[in-house]
Design an enzyme around this catalytic site. Structure first.
Site, PDB file in Angstrom:
ATOM      1  N   GLU A 124       0.854  -1.181   0.000  1.00 15.90           N
ATOM      2  CA  GLU A 124       0.000   0.000   0.000  1.00 15.90           C
ATOM      3  C   GLU A 124       0.895   1.239   0.000  1.00 15.90           C
ATOM      4  OE1 GLU A 124      -2.779   0.385   3.244  1.00 15.90           O
ATOM      5  OE2 GLU A 124      -3.727   2.118   2.316  1.00 15.90           O
ATOM      6  N   GLY A 265       3.233   2.338  10.680  1.00 19.03           N
ATOM      7  CA  GLY A 265       2.983   1.612  11.915  1.00 19.03           C
ATOM      8  C   GLY A 265       2.799   0.131  11.648  1.00 19.03           C
ATOM      9  N   ALA A 266       1.893  -0.188  10.739  1.00 21.20           N
ATOM     10  CA  ALA A 266       1.593  -1.584  10.449  1.00 21.20           C
ATOM     11  C   ALA A 266       0.741  -1.641   9.192  1.00 21.20           C
ATOM     12  CB  ALA A 266       0.852  -2.236  11.613  1.00 21.20           C
ATOM     13  N   MET A 267       0.574  -2.859   8.649  1.00 20.27           N
ATOM     14  CA  MET A 267      -0.140  -3.001   7.385  1.00 20.27           C
ATOM     15  C   MET A 267      -1.052  -4.222   7.441  1.00 20.27           C
ATOM     16  SD  MET A 267      -0.774  -1.891   4.406  1.00 20.27           S
ATOM     17  CE  MET A 267      -1.965  -2.720   3.356  1.00 20.27           C
ATOM     18  N   GLU A 268      -2.300  -4.000   7.000  1.00 19.49           N
ATOM     19  CA  GLU A 268      -3.364  -4.979   7.184  1.00 19.49           C
ATOM     20  C   GLU A 268      -3.457  -6.033   6.100  1.00 19.49           C
ATOM     21  OE1 GLU A 268      -3.925  -1.638   6.457  1.00 19.49           O
ATOM     22  OE2 GLU A 268      -5.544  -1.436   4.998  1.00 19.49           O
ATOM     23  N   ASN A 269      -2.372  -6.381   5.396  1.00 17.36           N
ATOM     24  CA  ASN A 269      -2.427  -7.396   4.334  1.00 17.36           C
ATOM     25  C   ASN A 269      -3.309  -8.570   4.749  1.00 17.36           C
ATOM     26  OD1 ASN A 269      -0.055  -5.953   3.186  1.00 17.36           O
ATOM     27  ND2 ASN A 269       0.942  -6.881   4.962  1.00 17.36           N
ATOM     28  N   HIS A 301      -6.543  -2.220  15.261  1.00 13.76           N
ATOM     29  CA  HIS A 301      -6.775  -1.468  14.032  1.00 13.76           C
ATOM     30  C   HIS A 301      -6.544  -2.356  12.799  1.00 13.76           C
ATOM     31  CE1 HIS A 301      -6.689   2.203  11.471  1.00 13.76           C
ATOM     32  NE2 HIS A 301      -5.842   1.477  10.756  1.00 13.76           N
ATOM     33  N   GLU A 302      -5.392  -3.000  12.741  1.00 12.95           N
ATOM     34  CA  GLU A 302      -5.073  -3.800  11.550  1.00 12.95           C
ATOM     35  C   GLU A 302      -6.010  -4.997  11.454  1.00 12.95           C
ATOM     36  OE1 GLU A 302      -3.232  -2.216   9.610  1.00 12.95           O
ATOM     37  OE2 GLU A 302      -2.379  -0.827  11.086  1.00 12.95           O
TER      38      GLU A 302
HETATM   39 ZN    ZN Z   1      -5.359   1.573   8.747  1.00  9.45          ZN
END
Ligand code: ZN
Length: 878
Positions: A124, A265-269, A301-302
């Site tokens: 992303e 921060g992080a990624m929701e793959n 969140h993720e």
């Molecule tokens: Zn997000």
């Protein structure tokens, strides 16, 4: 705008000419030369388009075949950033493309790159095109199957999205493979691959329909125990989404990987979340209570993105807030349920006001749903995320609990598996409840923070209370005039004994369930049957992201601080009082005048701090004065950061002098006699102790300084230790020097903890700090290519040290610009984020303003800036 790239506009959106139904990927991993084969089932989606154009980014084509036949040279055109296939069939066809990429030189951390000895991806927004040529846009949803092959010794762990299908050795070699299949159609930005030699913890979760899900968290070897809290937070998130929103997890396995090189921060793959390790690793010795809360919030969140983002995704990147605003709202609600709702709300509003309000008031202002962009990476902003969440919160306030849930249910039912827009989102709420949201839609298209002015008057004879309300939204770049918005104002009319007064009727606006619906530029609400003169408590719980100006006297504010039934507004009353005092005090400093101490205010704070009936975490929030940046924002123009710092120090010294003794008694009473616990109540006591101590040392009281030194030395957890150290650093006390040296020594082998030290060193408000920051760039633990190190040292200096970044001689600005010029060649995304520290430069006094402008112009004059940096600097100077 001075930009070489063409802008992308929302009005130009067109459906894709082709769709891709399935994607089969085959990775042959190698640090310097990874082969990626893709097999795409392509289907024409519009009539009469002869050429298929796939996008790439720094790719090297090896081969291309169509329906099994290699393409001749004239049948396609390949460059590093596009692959055009001419005269493709009008019926569905299969395209096979092979490319070669070099993960080891990928310092942008987009696409496939190396972190430590592992491989990881970030796609992303537009990173997938750095892996293979593709229709890299969120409205092309495909089913992915991923085969990964690597040296067994180098990468014993092979992970991709979906469920594991097959794995094994490759006979006669030292290599092995794994195949993962994700049955849920997804856009390319949700693709992920991780491979390497990693440690793991595992657990299981049974969903509400009884499905068994395997949970895994991977990290560097030796850090497995620090993943336990994240695993616990994950299981709580999964349960909460079932009860709060009826959303169940869908794959057989859910995997989180913590990596140390990550831009965000992080990624929701899908099924394979990749995290900045800062938001996974936590134990009491290395993480503060705030870190624990952040881990919990980011894990949630993720995870929540699985439904709001993954199952239902964005049609185009203009709709980013569709997934981000909604998911931030969901994680805020989760944390409120896990911890204290009022304290969480205060913390979120502090963040909104500190990060989003300045954005809305400066050259980078943009609507929550932008209509034009040059570089989408620059729109992962506080406006899209935080203000986006506030819009969802207002929607809930307007529709009520039940209406909101009905709308969400319809949204999930109607759009599962689709890529949709803000209009689709709002239609679901309209269709579920019948409420007209046409005016409400303006929140997505109008930028700027609306200002609401409220004036009240009471008629004792008629027993009526009139509240006149005006709204106005100031001009922002590209938007000179604004329409009135639908602003839901939660309120109470507080009577003399602190209870809300009742009223028999309200005219002039729709008033329901203690919410005034302000929809016009000016409205006067007349409440009848009001038994006595009330003090209005407005925007309770911060029911709308606006700036409120209300004619409350100092004694009204102190009354609300002591009695309002809405805890948020008690805090707000203290903040309003403090900010008025600090703005006046700053003005006095600039003019060389003195201002009296406001003793009743300080006494009221002391009372609240001691009120055992209130939760400690809330009392800690009350004791924290507005920061220097908050005061600067309120002043708005001709800002002198040194005068602000002197004014704030003066108020703190008065507070220490007047209530320091009471705070010392409070501090001593909060010392824990029981074993450490991460629970919210214990964390609240630690926060209150730190807040009290922070004020106590302001006048350099010897006994208070001894307490802070002892707290540092005797701490049995990171919250107490770092709390004491930051009090010493921010004061700044001479005692900080041996303590900072001790901290460095103690944690020298722990990069995440050392980041806290870098950040504190950079935030010391002393003239020598800039030189110290320069020296620390040579520290063995500092790396100019790791985003966490950069944010800790350089980011904390630029955004967390108001007086030293904004030095009158401009040296702070020049330092940052020199650093960013160099960083931009390696990591444009992180460069653009750090540049945002300049967003309020126009509000500075003349000398600093000129120096900031000169520094920005110097960067603007650099010929080969990235589009990321070029976009920000151009908007900043426009
Ligand atoms: Zn997000």
């Amino acid at each position: 705008m001075a930009s070489e790239t063409a802008p992308v506009r929302l009005v130009d959106y067109r459906v894709p000419d082709f769709l891709i139904d399935t994607v089969e990927l085959d990775f042959h991993l190698d640090p310097k030369a990874t082969q990626v084969k893709s097999r795409l089932a392509v289907r024409p989606n519009t009539e009469g388009v002869a050429d298929l154009t796939l996008v790439g980014d720094e790719l090297k084509l090896v081969s291309v075949t169509l329906d099994g036949k290699p393409l001749e040279a004239g049948a396609y055109n390949a460059t590093s950033d596009s692959l055009v296939i001419r005269n493709v069939p009008s019926a569905p066809f299969t395209l096979e493309v092979e490319v070669e990429i070099d993960p080891s030189t990928n310092t942008k951390l987009m696409g496939l790159y190396r972190t430590g000895a592992a491989y990881c991806t970030q796609c992303e927004a537009e990173g997938f095109r750095r892996i293979t040529y593709f229709l890299d846009r969120p409205d092309v949803l495909a089913v992915y199957t991923t085969r990964i092959e690597a040296l067994k010794a180098e990468a014993p762990v092979l992970l991709a999205n979906g469920n594991p299908q097959q794995s094994g050795d490759i006979p006669g070699t030292d290599r092995h493979f794994a195949i993962w299949h994700d049955p849920f159609p997804k856009p390319s930005y949700l693709f992920a691959l991780v491979a390497g030699d990693l440690g793991v913890i595992t657990d299981r979760f049974t969903t509400m329909s009884g499905r068994d899900v395997e949970l895994r968290i991977y990290c560097e070897h030796g850090k497995e125990e620090r993943c336990a809290y994240a695993m616990n937070a994950l299981k709580r998130s999964m349960r909460w989404d079932e009860t709060a929103f009826g959303r169940e997890y869908d794959l057989d396995i859910f995997v989180i990987v913590a990596v140390s090189d990550f831009n965000m921060g992080a990624m929701e793959n899908k099924g394979l979340n990749v995290f900045n390790d800062k938001y996974v690793l936590a134990d009491p010795d290395t993480a503060t209570d705030t870190d624990f809360a952040n881990v919990e919030g980011v894990i949630a969140h993720e995870y929540f993105h699985n439904w709001t983002g993954n199952r239902i995704t964005c049609r185009d990147w203009f709709q980013l807030c569709l997934k981000e605003g909604l998911t931030v709202f969901r994680d805020q609600e989760f944390s409120s349920d896990m911890r204290s709702r009022p304290v969480k709300r205060i913390a979120d509003v502090r963040t909104l006001q500190a990060r989003q309000f300045p954005e809305d008031a400066g050259p980078l202002a943009h609507p929550v749903r932008p209509e034009i962009y040059y570089e989408i990476n620059n729109f992962y902003t506080a406006t899209v995320y935080e203000k986006g969440a506030e819009i969802v919160r207002m929607l809930k306030t307007i529709l009520g609990e039940d209406g909101f849930r009905k709308g969400m249910d319809l949204y999930f039912d109607r759009h599962d598996g689709q890529a949709v827009t803000i209009e689709d989102f709002l239609s679901a709420f309209h269709d579920a409840t019948g409420v007209d949201l046409a005016q409400f839609h303006l929140w997505y298209s109008q930028s700027g923070t609306p200002e609401v002015v409220a004036r009240g008057s009471y008629d004792p004879k008629q027993k009526t209370y009139s509240l006149s309300l005006k709204q106005n939204c100031p001009p922002t770049p590209g938007q000179t005039t604004k329409k009135p918005m639908h602003i839901p104002l939660r309120f109470g009319l507080v009577g003399p004994n602190g209870d809300d007064l009742s009223f028999s009727d309200a005219t002039g606006a729709r008033v329901e369930d203690n919410v005034i619906h302000l929809t016009e530029a000016e409205q006067t609400v007349v409440f009848s049957g009001v038994s006595s003169l009330p003090v209005p408590s407005l925007i309770r719980g911060f029911s709308a992201p606006v700036r409120l100006s209300v004619d409350l006297s100092p004694s009204d504010l102190l009354f609300l601080l002591r009695t309002d039934s809405d805890p948020f507004n008690r805090w707000q009353a203290a903040q309003t009082f403090a900010i008025r005092d600090l703005v006046a005090r700053t003005g006095a400093k600039v003019r060389g005048e003195a201002l009296d101490t406001n003793e009743p205010f300080i006494d009221a704070l002391g009372e609240v701090a001691e009120a055992d009936a209130l939760e400690p975490a809330f009392r800690a929030q009350i004791l924290q004065l507005p920061g220097e940046a908050d005061i600067a924002r309120e002043i708005g123009r001709n800002v002198d950061p040194d005068a602000i710092a002197r004014a704030r120090a003066e108020l703190r010294i008065s507070m220490a002098g007047r209530i320091g003794g009471r705070l010392a008694v409070l501090f001593d009473s909060l010392q824990s006699k029981t074993a450490f616990s991460t629970d919210a109540a214990s964390a609240g006591r630690r926060a209150l102790a730190n807040a009290a101590l922070d004020l106590m040392v302001a006048n350099r009281d010897r006994a208070a300084i001894e307490r802070v030194v002892a707290r540092y030395r005797n701490a049995d957890n990171m919250t107490d230790r770092l709390g004491a150290l930051s009090i010493m650093a921010h004061a700044p006390l001479d005692e900080r020097l041996p303590a900072l040296a001790d901290f460095e020594e103690r944690y020298r082998n722990d990069p995440l903890v050392l980041d806290k030290w870098f950040a504190l060193e950079a935030s010391v408000p002393a003239p020598e700090t800039l030189d110290r920051v320069r020296a620390l760039m040579e520290h063995p633990a500092f790396s100019p290519s790791n985003p966490n190190r950069i944010r800790a040292l350089i980011g904390s200096f630029a955004s967390g040290n108001q007086t030293q970044f904004n030095r009158a001689d401009g040296a702070g600005y020049d330092f940052l610009i020199d650093f960013l010029r160099d960083l931009d060649r390696r990591n444009p995304q992180t460069t653009a984020r750090l540049l945002i520290s300049f967003r309020s430069w126009r509000a500075l006094e003349t000398g600093r303003r000129n120096r900031a402008e000169a520094a920005l112009k110097r960067l603007d004059a650099v010929g080969n800036l990235s589009t990321d940096a070029r976009d920000i600097v151009a908007r900043m100077l426009a």
